[in-house]
Structures are given as C-alpha cells and as structure tokens.
Design an enzyme around this catalytic site. Sequence first.
Site, mmCIF file in Angstrom:
data_model
loop_
_atom_site.group_PDB
_atom_site.id
_atom_site.type_symbol
_atom_site.label_atom_id
_atom_site.label_comp_id
_atom_site.label_asym_id
_atom_site.label_seq_id
_atom_site.Cartn_x
_atom_site.Cartn_y
_atom_site.Cartn_z
ATOM 1 N N ASP A 19 -1.449 -8.799 4.441
ATOM 2 C CA ASP A 19 -1.540 -7.396 4.051
ATOM 3 C C ASP A 19 -1.857 -7.373 2.560
ATOM 4 O O ASP A 19 -1.000 -7.662 1.730
ATOM 5 C CB ASP A 19 -0.204 -6.699 4.351
ATOM 6 C CG ASP A 19 -0.132 -5.282 3.786
ATOM 7 O OD1 ASP A 19 -1.112 -4.823 3.180
ATOM 8 O OD2 ASP A 19 0.933 -4.645 3.970
ATOM 9 N N LYS A 63 -4.672 2.469 -1.931
ATOM 10 C CA LYS A 63 -3.981 1.919 -3.081
ATOM 11 C C LYS A 63 -4.993 1.573 -4.173
ATOM 12 O O LYS A 63 -4.922 2.093 -5.267
ATOM 13 C CB LYS A 63 -3.171 0.676 -2.691
ATOM 14 C CG LYS A 63 -2.186 0.907 -1.540
ATOM 15 C CD LYS A 63 -1.064 1.845 -1.934
ATOM 16 C CE LYS A 63 -0.310 2.447 -0.749
ATOM 17 N NZ LYS A 63 0.417 1.540 0.096
ATOM 18 N N TRP A 90 7.486 -3.639 2.864
ATOM 19 C CA TRP A 90 6.309 -3.583 3.728
ATOM 20 C C TRP A 90 6.271 -4.742 4.712
ATOM 21 O O TRP A 90 5.838 -4.587 5.855
ATOM 22 C CB TRP A 90 5.019 -3.504 2.907
ATOM 23 C CG TRP A 90 4.897 -2.210 2.167
ATOM 24 C CD1 TRP A 90 4.831 -2.040 0.816
ATOM 25 C CD2 TRP A 90 4.851 -0.876 2.733
ATOM 26 N NE1 TRP A 90 4.753 -0.695 0.517
ATOM 27 C CE2 TRP A 90 4.768 0.035 1.657
ATOM 28 C CE3 TRP A 90 4.892 -0.366 4.036
ATOM 29 C CZ2 TRP A 90 4.706 1.424 1.842
ATOM 30 C CZ3 TRP A 90 4.840 1.009 4.224
ATOM 31 C CH2 TRP A 90 4.739 1.889 3.139
HETATM 32 C C1 LIG Z 1 1.132 1.573 1.345
HETATM 33 C C2 LIG Z 1 1.278 0.273 2.014
HETATM 34 C C3 LIG Z 1 1.306 0.155 3.417
HETATM 35 C C4 LIG Z 1 1.318 1.351 4.356
HETATM 36 O O1 LIG Z 1 0.152 2.070 4.322
HETATM 37 P P1 LIG Z 1 -0.035 3.447 5.120
HETATM 38 O O2 LIG Z 1 -1.509 3.620 5.022
HETATM 39 O O3 LIG Z 1 0.749 4.497 4.407
HETATM 40 O O4 LIG Z 1 0.424 3.255 6.517
HETATM 41 C C5 LIG Z 1 1.392 -1.105 3.951
HETATM 42 N N1 LIG Z 1 1.453 -2.204 3.179
HETATM 43 C C6 LIG Z 1 1.437 -2.129 1.832
HETATM 44 C C7 LIG Z 1 1.511 -3.382 1.027
HETATM 45 C C8 LIG Z 1 1.349 -0.897 1.200
HETATM 46 O O5 LIG Z 1 1.339 -0.824 -0.132
#
Ligand SMILES: *Cc1c(COP(=O)(O)O)cnc(C)c1O
Length: 361
Positions: free
Chosen positions: A172, A196, A102
């Site tokens: 993030d 998540k 990511w």
């Molecule tokens: C799932 C995830 C993303 C991407 O998310 P989307 O909503 O599918 O674009 C980005 N960063 C992390 C840490 C993730 O787990």
Amino acid sequence: MHYGRIYNFSAGPAMMPEPVLEEIAAEVLNYHGSGMSVMEMSHRSAVFQEIRDQAEADLRKLMGIPAHYKVLFIQGGGTVQFAMVPMNLMKTGAAYLETGAWSKKALAEAKRYGTVTVAASSQDRNFSYLPDCSHLTLPPEADYLYLCENETIHGTTFWTLPDAQGRPIVSDQSSMFLSRPCDVERYGLIWAGVQKNVGPAGMTVVIIREDLIRRDLDEHIPAYLRYHTHADHESMYNTPNCWSIYCCGKVFRYLLNQGGLEEMARRNQEKAKILYDFLDASRFFRCPVAPADRSLMNVPFVTPSPEEDAKAAAAAKAAGFDNLKGHKSVGGLRASIYNAMPKAGVEALVRFLDRYEREHG
Ligand SMILES: *Cc1c(COP(=O)(O)O)cnc(C)c1O
C-alpha cells in the site's frame, strides 16, 4: 502561492500542484475544442480514450513500469483494495506486517478470506517505529507478504523492503506514491489511493504483475472486484472515474516535466529535513518517530500535553497553516508535506512553530 490559497498540510485529500490546477481551470468549460468539459464527456469517446492512454503512458514512464505489469485505475478508494487484494491473491493465507492503523485495517479485512499471519508488528510502542523485517518467519500457506509502505497516521516509512522469501510483495503506497523512485519489479502488486499524493479522491492506481492476475476465482466474487475484469478492459469495464484519471494524468505529466521521481525524492528529502531538524532541536515540540523509520511525507509531532497540542493546532490554523491536527486516533499534530507542498510552505511553518515556541514554550 496565488488566488488566496494557503499552505494546506492535510493528510488527504491534499494539495495539488498549482500549475496543474491552473491548467485544469483553463480547460474546465471546453476541453481542447471538444465543446465540453472532461466531466461531461463519454468515457467511450476518442477524446477521453486519449486522456486515459496518455495518463497510463506517462505513469509507466515516470515509474519505469515493465511491460509485464498491468496498470489499473479502480474506483472505491484504498479501502476497497483491503478486500480486493485477498479476494484475488489469497488461495490459503497471507502474511501481513502490522505497522499502523492502515495495515491493521488491511489485516482485519484479509482475515475474512483465509489464514492471516502477523509476520512482524510494532504495536508494542504505538507504531512509532518499524519492526526488523530482515529475518521474517513466513508460514508455508502465505500466498503473499503485505505491507503499508508509508503509514500516514504514524509517520513511518520502509526504507528497505522486507525479505519476502519468494512470495510476492503487496504494498500500500497510498501516502508515498510517486514521492521517490520505485523499483516496480521487486513487487507483485503496488496500490495507491490517489488522494494523498496525486489527485482528486475516488480512485486507486493498481500496478500488478501479470502472472498474479487470476481468473480461477470463487464465482461469488463480483465482476468489479476482480483484477482480471479491469485488466481485460483496460480499466474501462464500466464508467471509470474520468475526472480523477484526467487530473492524475496532468500530475503525472507535471512530475515528468519537473525531473521525475529522482527530483521529487531530492525535494522531499530537503523539505522533510527542514522540519525534522527543527523538531529535533526544539524543547517544546517533539517528533515521536524513530529517526531511521521517519516518513518524508507525514510528520507527526507533539507538544508537552494534549491541551497544548490543540492550542498550537488552532493557532497555526489562524495563521494560515491548515489541517495540522493529528489523526483523531493518535492526537498530537501532523504535517503532511506531499510532492505538492512547496519548500516555502515548510519553511514558513517552521518559522511559525519557532515563534510559537518562543512565545508559549
Ligand atoms: C488514506 C489511506 C488509505 C485509505 O484510503 P481511502 O481511499 O480513504 O479508502 C489506505 N492506506 C493508506 C496508507 C492511506 O493513507
């Protein structure tokens, strides 16, 4: 667990708390006497405005978000933030910590907008640990330091933040959002895709320090992709993801009622320890992640071979433990045990893995 629900170890979209789903189900045909569901409601109605405002107020309380930070609800998921962050914060460059899939995606996107420096990386060992970030060398043109605080695929988490040497930290937090207390003031910007650890996919929460919201942006940047557009309109510039705001608001309230983020951290520590203790004692299953950097949310593990990995994941699914297959880029197995995964679910999984090891190991 009721209604024939199973323990779902998906990395996302992932489990939501059952009591929250029950509340949503009860309100789905007629929300609080409005005669309609939240899905059918004008986002400009007073009823919806109250839902939105309450969701923000509860999130502020839950995380202790100071008044000089804005809370934004933005559509497009995490992937849009990979671009929005550099579009809005980068004047000349930025420094990124490369700790997994990511952060690599975020890095690739940022390169479109300026000079990006990899300040530290753990690629040499397949992202199975976190690099030492106590003495980073950051170039003068770096406008911010970016990290993925919990790498969902590789199962690492930062237990201490790097020294950003005065630059704002952008994090993030998608796969660890609301899993433990967070000192918001140490960040310039926190963002999290909600699917998540919170609610339905299709929305990202952005928490941004007000002085980082710029208005002097390149004129080609579309209105929707500017943080100031969302900040100036309280996330209601256009039709927001009303359904996700509503469901996430319910989860925020639920977490407050459960004792807040301290209590979530306690439960998450307890749950993760059950699984890691089993894996560390096992002679068939093994967790490849450096113990000091292990995530409490995403637990990757392997058997002696990819063939055995696939067999074990299939057997687990047949026994009612779904979505244990590791991400396609790394293989193996992975159990995602977010806030909504009950301790009983982790205990049941460990009992299953233990029996599997005795029968197949
Ligand atoms: C799932 C995830 C993303 C991407 O998310 P989307 O909503 O599918 O674009 C980005 N960063 C992390 C840490 C993730 O787990």
